[in-house]
Write an enzyme that holds these catalytic residues in place. Structure first.
Site, PDB file in Angstrom:
ATOM      1  N   CYS A   1       1.087  -1.339   0.288  1.00 30.90           N
ATOM      2  CA  CYS A   1       0.216   0.041   0.526  1.00 30.90           C
ATOM      3  C   CYS A   1       0.929   1.185   0.066  1.00 30.90           C
ATOM      4  CB  CYS A   1      -0.347  -0.216   1.314  1.00 30.90           C
ATOM      5  SG  CYS A   1      -1.580  -1.677   1.458  1.00 30.90           S
TER       6      CYS A   1
ATOM      7  N   ARG B   1       3.718   0.278  -6.474  1.00 28.17           N
ATOM      8  CA  ARG B   1       4.033  -0.322  -5.409  1.00 28.17           C
ATOM      9  C   ARG B   1       3.058  -1.949  -5.025  1.00 28.17           C
ATOM     10  NH1 ARG B   1       6.947   1.726  -0.345  1.00 28.17           N
ATOM     11  NH2 ARG B   1       5.517   0.659   0.515  1.00 28.17           N
TER      12      ARG B   1
ATOM     13  N   TRP C   1      -3.679  -2.124  -0.902  1.00 24.87           N
ATOM     14  CA  TRP C   1      -2.947  -3.337  -1.706  1.00 24.87           C
ATOM     15  C   TRP C   1      -4.001  -4.287  -0.762  1.00 24.87           C
ATOM     16  CZ3 TRP C   1      -0.503  -8.435  -0.411  1.00 24.87           C
ATOM     17  CH2 TRP C   1      -0.063  -9.045  -1.299  1.00 24.87           C
TER      18      TRP C   1
ATOM     19  N   ASN D   1      -0.917   1.866   6.287  1.00 26.66           N
ATOM     20  CA  ASN D   1      -0.131   0.031   6.136  1.00 26.66           C
ATOM     21  C   ASN D   1       0.076   0.162   6.993  1.00 26.66           C
ATOM     22  OD1 ASN D   1      -0.534   1.629   3.042  1.00 26.66           O
ATOM     23  ND2 ASN D   1       2.210   2.210   3.860  1.00 26.66           N
ATOM     24  N   GLY D   2       0.376  -1.392   6.955  1.00 27.53           N
ATOM     25  CA  GLY D   2       0.575  -2.497   7.433  1.00 27.53           C
ATOM     26  C   GLY D   2      -0.349  -3.717   7.803  1.00 27.53           C
TER      27      GLY D   2
ATOM     28  N   GLU E   1      17.845 -15.887 -10.928  1.00 32.47           N
ATOM     29  CA  GLU E   1      17.391 -14.782 -11.351  1.00 32.47           C
ATOM     30  C   GLU E   1      16.617 -14.417 -12.658  1.00 32.47           C
ATOM     31  OE1 GLU E   1      16.412 -12.561  -9.630  1.00 32.47           O
ATOM     32  OE2 GLU E   1      16.677 -11.050 -10.635  1.00 32.47           O
TER      33      GLU E   1
ATOM     34  N   LYS F   1      12.729 -13.232 -13.430  1.00 29.72           N
ATOM     35  CA  LYS F   1      11.942 -12.287 -14.112  1.00 29.72           C
ATOM     36  C   LYS F   1      11.386 -12.804 -15.332  1.00 29.72           C
ATOM     37  CE  LYS F   1      13.494  -9.407 -12.516  1.00 29.72           C
ATOM     38  NZ  LYS F   1      14.284  -9.435 -11.271  1.00 29.72           N
TER      39      LYS F   1
ATOM     40  N   GLU G   1       7.569 -12.800 -13.756  1.00 29.76           N
ATOM     41  CA  GLU G   1       7.287 -12.238 -12.482  1.00 29.76           C
ATOM     42  C   GLU G   1       6.231 -10.979 -13.261  1.00 29.76           C
ATOM     43  OE1 GLU G   1       9.474  -9.651 -10.009  1.00 29.76           O
ATOM     44  OE2 GLU G   1      11.015  -9.818 -10.971  1.00 29.76           O
TER      45      GLU G   1
ATOM     46  N   HIS H   1      16.778 -36.492 -12.086  1.00 25.44           N
ATOM     47  CA  HIS H   1      15.959 -36.618 -11.071  1.00 25.44           C
ATOM     48  C   HIS H   1      14.741 -36.396 -10.614  1.00 25.44           C
ATOM     49  CE1 HIS H   1      20.459 -37.913  -9.744  1.00 25.44           C
ATOM     50  NE2 HIS H   1      20.688 -36.500 -10.230  1.00 25.44           N
TER      51      HIS H   1
ATOM     52  N   LYS I   1       5.960  -3.710  -4.985  1.00 26.93           N
ATOM     53  CA  LYS I   1       7.415  -3.037  -4.983  1.00 26.93           C
ATOM     54  C   LYS I   1       8.494  -4.032  -3.851  1.00 26.93           C
ATOM     55  CE  LYS I   1      11.185  -1.769  -6.513  1.00 26.93           C
ATOM     56  NZ  LYS I   1      12.035  -2.729  -7.760  1.00 26.93           N
TER      57      LYS I   1
END
Ligand code: M6R
Length: 619
Positions: free
Chosen positions: A2, A27, A76, A112-113, A492, A496, A499, A515, A614
């Site tokens: 948020c 964000r 969010w 927020n939180g 990585e 990328k 996402e 395996h 973010k």
């Protein structure tokens, strides 16, 4: 996650709040809202589900909301679905069905939180006659402030302090009290918030880009502190209600670096900013008079174990650094996900070091891991991009990356800056341990400084990757494989791709494929092999051939000179040669470009991928 903004000054607040929120869009959010007061009048609240542009339209760009004191929020969803009712601001009274309009309430606020004990508090408030219109934990905390404010007929200072003592969890709170026009009250625990003052006006934000346009001198509110913000002034308090004196911190970032500057997306802009991010970070560490990493050589020379703790891409940096540190310094390195580390009872040796890597410096799990390490009495080093962030302030030592503001949710330049920061740390440690000579260190540092120009060369050839991405943008699965350091880069590259393009992808240590996972390889499956390590090259080629013989389409990513890759790969990509320890800084660039162009080819929202935020400030 948020975003929070606030303004109190002499101009109309709403347009400034909307602009601030637009700078925080990256964000991640699903609804937005504003509350603005005109002098003594009640606050007017407007909320909208979905894009900020809906709120913009609803308020005529803010012009329809009159008043010079206001708060704003992008939500969010955590507690309760994304909806107008659940969007912030929340009020201590009853909210209209539309969620918008003038409110009679005593207290209006955004948050927020996460309030962990919100159910227990809600039950208490229900018994005292409060009714709830939303499913959010935020409405509970606003009503709790109201409860203390009215019950004891005390002012905002005591009402906020009592609330802070009573709630568990994390919060950055902004509140407006009906009886206190021209004031915004803020409180914080484990969720970022800054206050900037300029020209007799005050700005509040959860993140720097929202107020960069107005000021670069900001106050950081400490954990479990709160403040009264009025035009051009702020007073800080601790939980006892005593005043706390503070100085401002100057943010070096400029407003332009948080803009797209002609690029179509922040992600591609930030990919292009990597040479600068790497150069600035290296230049700040390697100076005329020594290596600027504050850990003393006496401590480093007796170091027996390193734990690197982080999340997501920052964790991938740790995986890569593990290979470099172990090889150059002969020190054991364990790399842990912060979300696991914080709940494990890992015995930590006293002569060890915990390194926390975090771009934002606010990731909830990384912050909790840092605190756990400190509780256990182990020295901590934070590698952080955001100056003054919680992790930077709480760690024993901090090594800043100089990537500048990173707006795209998918990290690129911050990741690259972190890679070289950890490489620099490895050189300092190796010197302290005596595992390399001064001459060797100089050679390695020269190699590190060659990275920016080499990244430029890779970027000049980005058209090939763009072409490849457009050809493969319809695929459903991709596999990234590599051995050793290449495996860390594969992780990585895979993140990328998934996402930003929503293509399912997995990264595997090349030797591990057979395996089990190789059963997924079928006609046309894209397998990307990363083959930069001389001693492991033949081994990984063999694994790629195993995939090819099962129908896979092979992309080989290697360094110039290893042209035999073309015997096995269908498409080959070369990066310039460099010391093997540092080649990940080059190999990752074509993979970032691949993710980016796949996303563009699929017409997706590159900078704001679905479901992602973010800065992950909740567990
Ligand atoms: O701010 P942090 O570096 O602590 O964030 C950690 C992860 O959330 C982050 O690296 C995430 O994986 C990236 N945005 C992915 O591109």
């Amino acid at each position: 996650m948020c975003g929070i903004v606030g303004f109190v000054g002499h101009r109309q607040a709403a347009p400034i709040l909307l602009e601030g929120l637009s700078k925080l869009e990256y964000r991640g959010y699903d609804s937005a809202g504003l509350a603005v007061r005109d002098g003594e009048k009640n606050a007017e609240v407007v909320k909208a589900k979905g894009r900020l542009s809906f709120l913009y339209d609803k308020t005529d760009g803010g012009k329809a909301l009159v008043g010079s004191c206001g708060i704003g929020h992008t939500r969010w969803a955590t507690h309760g679905e994304p909806s107008v009712t659940n969007a912030h601001p929340h009020v201590s009274g009853n909210c209209r069905a539309s969620g918008s309009g003038e409110v009679e309430s005593e207290v209006v606020g955004v948050h927020n939180g996460i309030i962990e004990n919100y159910q227990e508090l809600k039950d208490k408030l229900l018994k005292h006659g409060y009714r709830f219109y939303s499913q959010t934990d935020t409405e509970v905390v606003i009503k709790l402030v109201d409860y203390y404010y009215k019950k004891y007929r005390i002012g905002p200072i005591d009402a906020i302090a009592k609330t802070m003592v009573r709630v568990r969890g994390s919060y950055a709170l902004e509140l407006m009290f009906k009886d206190h026009p021209g004031e915004i009250w803020v409180a914080r625990k484990d969720s970022p918030m800054i206050i900037g003052i300029n020209d007799g006006e005050s700005y509040i934000a959860s993140d720097v880009p929202a107020i960069l346009k107005y000021t670069r001198d900001v106050y950081y509110i400490g954990n479990l502190e709160f403040a009264k913000v009025v035009p051009g002034a702020v007073t800080f308090y601790n939980l006892d209600g005593d005043e706390v004196k503070k100085d401002t911190t100057h943010i070096e970032w400029d407003a332009e670096s948080a803009e797209k500057a002609g690029y179509e997306h922040f992600m591609i802009k930030e990919i292009h900013e990597q040479p600068k991010a790497v150069k600035d970070t290296l230049s700040s560490i390697f100076q005329e008079d020594g290596i600027k990493i504050s850990l003393p050589s006496s401590f480093l020379s007796s170091l027996s174990q390193i734990y690197i703790v982080a999340c997501g891409s920052a964790w991938h940096v740790g995986l890569k650094a593990q290979y470099t540190i172990e090889d150059l310094c002969g020190v054991n390195v364990r790399v842990e996900m912060a979300s696991e580390f914080r709940y494990r009872n890992l015995p930590l040796a006293k002569d060890s070091l915990v390194i926390i890597i975090s771009q934002s410096g606010e990731t909830a799990d990384s912050l909790a891991a840092l605190r756990k390490a400190k509780e256990k009495g182990v020295r901590t080093l934070a590698v952080v991009n955001v100056v003054g962030s919680s992790i930077a302030r709480e760690a024993d030592d901090t090594l800043y990356t100089l990537a500048g503001p990173e707006i795209s949710v998918a990290t690129t330049k911050a990741y690259s800056a972190q890679l070289v920061a950890l490489d620099s740390f490895a050189i300092k440690l190796a010197l302290a341990k005596g595992t390399i000579t001064e001459e060797k260190a100089k050679e390695l540092i020269d190699e590190l400084f060659s990275i920016p120009a080499k990244i430029e060369r890779i970027l000049e050839d980005k058209g090939r990757i763009q072409w490849f991405a457009s050809k493969f943008s319809n695929i459903h699965d991709a596999f990234f494989v590599g051995r050793g350091l290449d495996y860390a880069i594969a992780m990585e590259g895979s993140l990328k791709l998934k996402e930003v393009s929503y293509i399912h992808s997995e990264a595997y240590a090349a030797g591990e494929l057979k395996h089990g996972t190789i059963s997924l390889i079928d006609q046309g499956t894209l397998v990307i092999g990363i083959l930069t390590q001389d001693d492991l090259y033949e081994k990984t080629i063999s694994n790629l051939v195993e995939c090819k013989s099962r129908g896979a389409y092979i992309m080989g990513l290697t360094s110039c000179g290893k042209y035999s890759t073309e015997d096995s790969a269908d498409f080959s990509v070369y990066v310039p040669r460099i010391d093997q320890h540092f080649i990940g800084s080059l190999a990752v660039v074509p993979l970032q470009l691949l993710g980016y162009y796949m996303s563009v080819s699929r017409g997706l929202d590159v900078d704001k991928p679905r479901n992602l935020a973010k800065s992950v400030t909740v567990e």
